[in-house]
Design a protein around this motif. Structure first.
Motif, short mmCIF file in Angstrom:
data_model
loop_
_atom_site.label_atom_id
_atom_site.label_comp_id
_atom_site.label_asym_id
_atom_site.label_seq_id
_atom_site.Cartn_x
_atom_site.Cartn_y
_atom_site.Cartn_z
N LYS A 219 0.81 -1.22 0.00
CA LYS A 219 0.00 0.00 0.00
C LYS A 219 0.84 1.27 0.00
N ILE A 220 2.09 1.14 -0.44
CA ILE A 220 2.99 2.30 -0.50
C ILE A 220 3.23 2.64 -1.96
N PRO A 221 3.00 3.91 -2.36
CA PRO A 221 3.26 4.28 -3.77
C PRO A 221 4.75 4.36 -4.05
N GLU A 222 5.15 3.79 -5.16
CA GLU A 222 6.56 3.80 -5.53
C GLU A 222 6.71 4.19 -6.99
N SER A 223 7.77 4.89 -7.29
CA SER A 223 7.94 5.39 -8.65
C SER A 223 8.97 4.61 -9.44
N GLY A 224 9.95 4.04 -8.77
CA GLY A 224 11.12 3.52 -9.45
C GLY A 224 12.34 4.33 -9.03
N LYS A 225 13.48 3.99 -9.57
CA LYS A 225 14.76 4.50 -9.08
C LYS A 225 14.92 6.02 -9.19
N ILE A 226 15.39 6.62 -8.08
CA ILE A 226 15.75 8.04 -8.02
C ILE A 226 17.18 8.15 -7.51
N ASN A 227 18.07 8.75 -8.28
CA ASN A 227 19.41 9.01 -7.77
C ASN A 227 19.84 10.46 -7.99
N ALA A 228 18.93 11.32 -8.44
CA ALA A 228 19.23 12.74 -8.61
C ALA A 228 18.05 13.54 -8.06
N PHE A 229 18.37 14.65 -7.39
CA PHE A 229 17.32 15.44 -6.74
C PHE A 229 17.76 16.89 -6.61
N ALA A 230 16.80 17.80 -6.78
CA ALA A 230 17.03 19.23 -6.52
C ALA A 230 15.71 19.85 -6.12
N ILE A 231 15.77 20.81 -5.20
CA ILE A 231 14.57 21.49 -4.72
C ILE A 231 14.78 22.99 -4.79
N ASP A 232 13.75 23.70 -5.18
CA ASP A 232 13.81 25.16 -5.29
C ASP A 232 13.81 25.75 -3.88
N PRO A 233 14.86 26.46 -3.47
CA PRO A 233 14.90 27.00 -2.11
C PRO A 233 13.87 28.08 -1.85
N THR A 234 13.29 28.63 -2.89
CA THR A 234 12.28 29.68 -2.74
C THR A 234 10.86 29.13 -2.79
N ASN A 235 10.72 27.87 -3.19
CA ASN A 235 9.39 27.27 -3.30
C ASN A 235 9.54 25.76 -3.16
N ALA A 236 9.26 25.25 -1.97
CA ALA A 236 9.48 23.82 -1.69
C ALA A 236 8.56 22.91 -2.47
N ASN A 237 7.55 23.45 -3.14
CA ASN A 237 6.68 22.63 -3.96
C ASN A 237 7.29 22.29 -5.31
N VAL A 238 8.37 22.98 -5.66
CA VAL A 238 9.03 22.76 -6.95
C VAL A 238 10.25 21.87 -6.72
N MET A 239 10.22 20.68 -7.29
CA MET A 239 11.31 19.73 -7.14
C MET A 239 11.61 19.06 -8.47
N TYR A 240 12.83 18.55 -8.57
CA TYR A 240 13.28 17.84 -9.76
C TYR A 240 13.90 16.52 -9.32
N ILE A 241 13.61 15.46 -10.04
CA ILE A 241 14.21 14.17 -9.76
C ILE A 241 14.72 13.56 -11.06
N GLY A 242 15.66 12.62 -10.94
CA GLY A 242 16.22 11.99 -12.12
C GLY A 242 16.62 10.56 -11.84
N GLY A 243 16.64 9.76 -12.90
CA GLY A 243 17.07 8.38 -12.80
C GLY A 243 18.19 8.11 -13.78
N GLY A 244 19.30 7.57 -13.29
CA GLY A 244 20.45 7.28 -14.14
C GLY A 244 21.20 6.06 -13.66
N ALA A 245 22.52 6.16 -13.63
CA ALA A 245 23.36 5.03 -13.23
C ALA A 245 23.98 5.24 -11.86
N GLY A 246 24.00 6.48 -11.36
CA GLY A 246 24.60 6.74 -10.07
C GLY A 246 26.11 6.65 -10.13
N THR A 247 26.74 6.39 -8.97
CA THR A 247 28.19 6.36 -8.91
C THR A 247 28.75 5.04 -8.39
N GLY A 248 27.90 4.16 -7.91
CA GLY A 248 28.41 2.91 -7.36
C GLY A 248 27.63 1.73 -7.86
#
Length: 704
Positions: free
Chosen positions: A54-83
């Motif tokens: 019963k938990i919503p899941e999207s799939g892999k996230i290894n990149a993230f950024a949030i707008d410091p002036t508006n916490a409702n604005v976020m960016y996520i990304g999926g790639g290969a990571g570093t390890g």
């Protein structure tokens, strides 16, 4: 049915040396970029908001950024990571409502994001394949500012921006618009850590550098034991965290240890290192910004806080279990007086509203569920339209209404093989490396717990075709088992036959060491083509015309480190097309017109595969049990009964169609934001793809 083939320019058979006794040659796959406007149209079937417990899941996230002036604005990304991370091709998503909905704004395999706090509409993306991209309008448009090699992480320090890349450390003095090599260093760079005037960089060979007075100085090397962990163990520095109150104390995770993750500590700014006595698999680390010397550690299943005092046996302040299980990154921000931790995981972006007090109170929530960045692996479609698919780091799902809604099957393990019994759309099979053979008799609604016999054999997730049906008797099945043990279960290597639909098995005395692909002639069950990978060296292809009594080894095939994918024509079993990738990650195909005894010449493609970047990618040979082949599957349109049937090949660099047994290939995925695929199925002329970041896809119309 005649199909219109669109896409990249064709490579004629005459140009690649086609020929050979009883055969015609294979064709080179065109490179993935620049892609033309043509391409098939596909519909995403999901699942989005995939649910586990019963938990919503999207799939892999290894990149993230949030707008410091508006916490409702976020960016996520999926790639290969570093390890040791699973590869995703999901690209970048953006939300403007705190995660209630997400929009795909840029394709690619994105390892890191950096949002300019002075100009939040200005964002940089570190891409696995395309270097560094930038946008100045919150992702509406993008341009490439560095294209030499892959990039993994960013650090802003002393007014300059730095990035770790396969070419070393690069720097920008204009906030990412232009880049120059920061220093000549002897290894690809992978990770950064910074605090209180200290910037530390980690390398693919385990070296650690410190930046001071405008130059990088080598401090030391983290110890590495090549005999621990899985076959992927490497000295790569995965993540670095510097204590903001004691900057000489530096922590790092590397690809070493029981599950390729070990936590190390240095008390002299990286000159010498000792392993931390940590009972777990540390995969993500970050220091608290308000609790003195508190090091957050993301584990394979738990979120922990250590009293990071520089000793090898730190006190564990608390251990908590989140709604995500494969933690990859931790980003710490302050919001409304509390320290918020954003957790990047293989199940999605998790939000911990008060990390400091998580061990005492507080809850976490997955905020990326609607993004639908699921990594689909294997899929099957019944004649009645029921879809079943397995996923990486999730369970299997099925849909009885063409993707309108999905049912989760938590008991089925990730990366399993799935199929329907021919002629019986209600009988579903799942075959995975944890359970063995699971069977459903109600259209994939429920699956029976495997018996001891069914659980005695296990596939490798790296196989191409692990199951096959006798076309004259669907209860007669073949299962490939091995070549490794998981979860303490030892699986025998070999080919197993079942004459009762998978209830019991008999092992065949066939000349295989580690079989990984099997295909049966749709018109002649005695004609079988199989691929072996003895001692994990190079692929060997075998053909029999008497149901395995005698076998012929196909000679002069290219040396490959993967199992071949095999497809036998539904029109005439004499035509066999196989596909593989060479040691450099270039995909190729070969054609046989004598049932698989001899094959024509093959020409490798220009496309490099992400999974085997070699020295250009942190020296990870991608060997051993997690060698994900850059070539995944090849299947004919099984409904074609005359002429030349079309075939589709899936790779980590695109999906391709050929209607001439592989003499020429054309891209079909140009209209998509994802270009990495696993399985493919044809049903009634429609094509279904298992994508590496967008879940299950279906062609909008038959063929196109």
């Amino acid at each position: 049915m005649k199909r219109l083939v669109q896409g990249m320019a064709f490579v004629a058979c005459a140009l690649v040396g086609c020929g050979g006794a009883g055969s015609s040659g294979g064709g080179a796959l065109p490179p993935p970029a620049p892609a033309p406007a043509q391409g098939w149209n596909f519909i995403s079937l999901g699942p989005t908001n995939a649910m586990y417990a019963k938990i919503p899941e999207s799939g892999k996230i290894n990149a993230f950024a949030i707008d410091p002036t508006n916490a409702n604005v976020m960016y996520i990304g999926g790639g290969a990571g570093t390890g040791l991370e699973v590869f995703s091709n999901a690209g970048i998503y953006r939300t403007t409502n705190g995660g209630a909905s997400w929009q795909s704004i840029q394709p690619g395999a994105v390892n890191a994001l950096w949002l300019d706090p002075a100009q939040p509409t200005h964002i940089l993306a570190a891409d696995e394949d395309n270097g560094i991209l930038t946008t100045s309008d919150s992702g509406a448009t993008w341009r490439t500012v560095y294209s030499t090699t892959s990039a993994t992480q960013f650090a802003f320090f002393g007014g300059s921006l730095y990035a770790t890349t396969a070419a070393g450390i690069i720097a920008s003095t204009d906030r990412g618009n232009t880049w120059q090599i920061s220093s000549s260093i002897d290894a690809p760079a992978t990770a950064f850590g910074s605090a209180q005037g200290v910037l530390i960089a980690g390398m693919a060979n385990g070296s650690v550098y410190s930046y001071a007075n405008g130059a990088w100085q080598k401090m030391g090397t983290i110890p590495f034991n090549p005999n621990t962990g899985t076959g992927l163990s490497a000295p790569t520095v995965h993540q670095i965290a510097v204590d903001p109150l004691t900057p000489t104390h530096v922590y790092a995770t590397t690809n070493d240890g029981p599950w390729d993750q070990t936590l190390f500590v240095s008390t002299d700014s990286g000159a010498t290192w000792k392993p931390v006595n940590y009972n777990g698999w540390p995969q993500a680390i970050a220091f608290s910004e308000i609790a003195p010397h508190m090091l957050y550690v993301g584990d394979e299943g738990s979120f922990n806080a250590l009293n990071a005092d520089g000793t090898q046996s730190p006190t564990v302040n608390f251990q908590s279990y989140l709604q995500v299980i494969d933690l990859r990154n931790i980003w710490v921000t302050s919001l409304a007086g509390a320290e918020v931790c954003w957790i990047g995981s293989d199940q999605g972006l998790d939000r911990v509203p008060d990390c400091v007090n998580l061990g005492k109170a507080g809850t976490d929530s997955v905020v990326s569920g609607p993004a639908g960045m699921t990594l689909a692996r294997r899929l099957a479609v019944s004649t009645t339209g029921t879809v079943m698919a397995s996923f990486q780091d999730l369970q299997s799902f099925s849909s009885a209404n063409g993707g309108g809604s999905w049912t989760s099957h938590p008991g089925l393990y990730e990366d399993g093989f799935v199929d329907f019994r021919p002629g019986s759309a209600n009988v579903c099979y799942a075959y995975d490396e944890n359970n063995g053979v699971s069977i459903s008799l109600d259209g994939c609604a429920t699956f029976a717990i495997p018996t001891a016999a069914q659980a005695a054999i296990l596939p490798s997730r790296l196989m191409t075709n692990a199951m096959a049906f006798d076309p004259s008797n669907p209860l007669h099945m073949y299962f490939l088992s091995g070549p490794r043990s998981v979860f303490g279960k030892s699986a025998p290597n070999g080919v197993f036959e079942s004459f009762d639909g998978g209830a019991t098995f008999v092992q065949d005395a066939w000349p295989f060491g580690a079989p990984g692909a099997i295909a049966i002639d749709p018109h002649n069950p005695k004609h079988i083509v199989a691929c072996d990978l003895p001692l994990y060296t190079t692929s060997v292809l075998w053909t029999t015309f008497d149901a395995g009594k005698t076998w012929t080894n196909a000679k002069s095939l290219p040396q490959t480190p993967y199992w071949y994918a095999i497809a036998i024509s539904p029109v005439d079993g004499k035509d066999v097309v196989i596909a593989n990738a060479d040691a450099s990650g270039n995909a190729f195909s070969l054609h046989s017109s004598d049932g698989g005894l001899t094959f024509g010449a093959a020409t490798t493609a220009a496309a490099r595969a992400t999974a085997v970047r070699g020295s250009a990618r942190v020296s990870q040979a991608r060997r051993g049990v997690y060698v994900y082949s850059p070539m995944r599957q090849i299947r004919f349109d099984q409904d074609v009964t005359s002429g030349v049937p079309c075939a589709i090949l899936t790779t980590s660099k695109g999906a391709y169609e050929s209607c001439d047994f592989g003499a020429t290939w054309a891209r079909i995925d140009q209209t998509l934001a994802v270009h990495s695929f696993w399985d493919v199925r044809w049903v009634g002329g429609s094509v279904y793809l298992a994508s590496n970041g967008f879940g299950v896809l279906r062609s909008a119309a038959p063929g196109h």
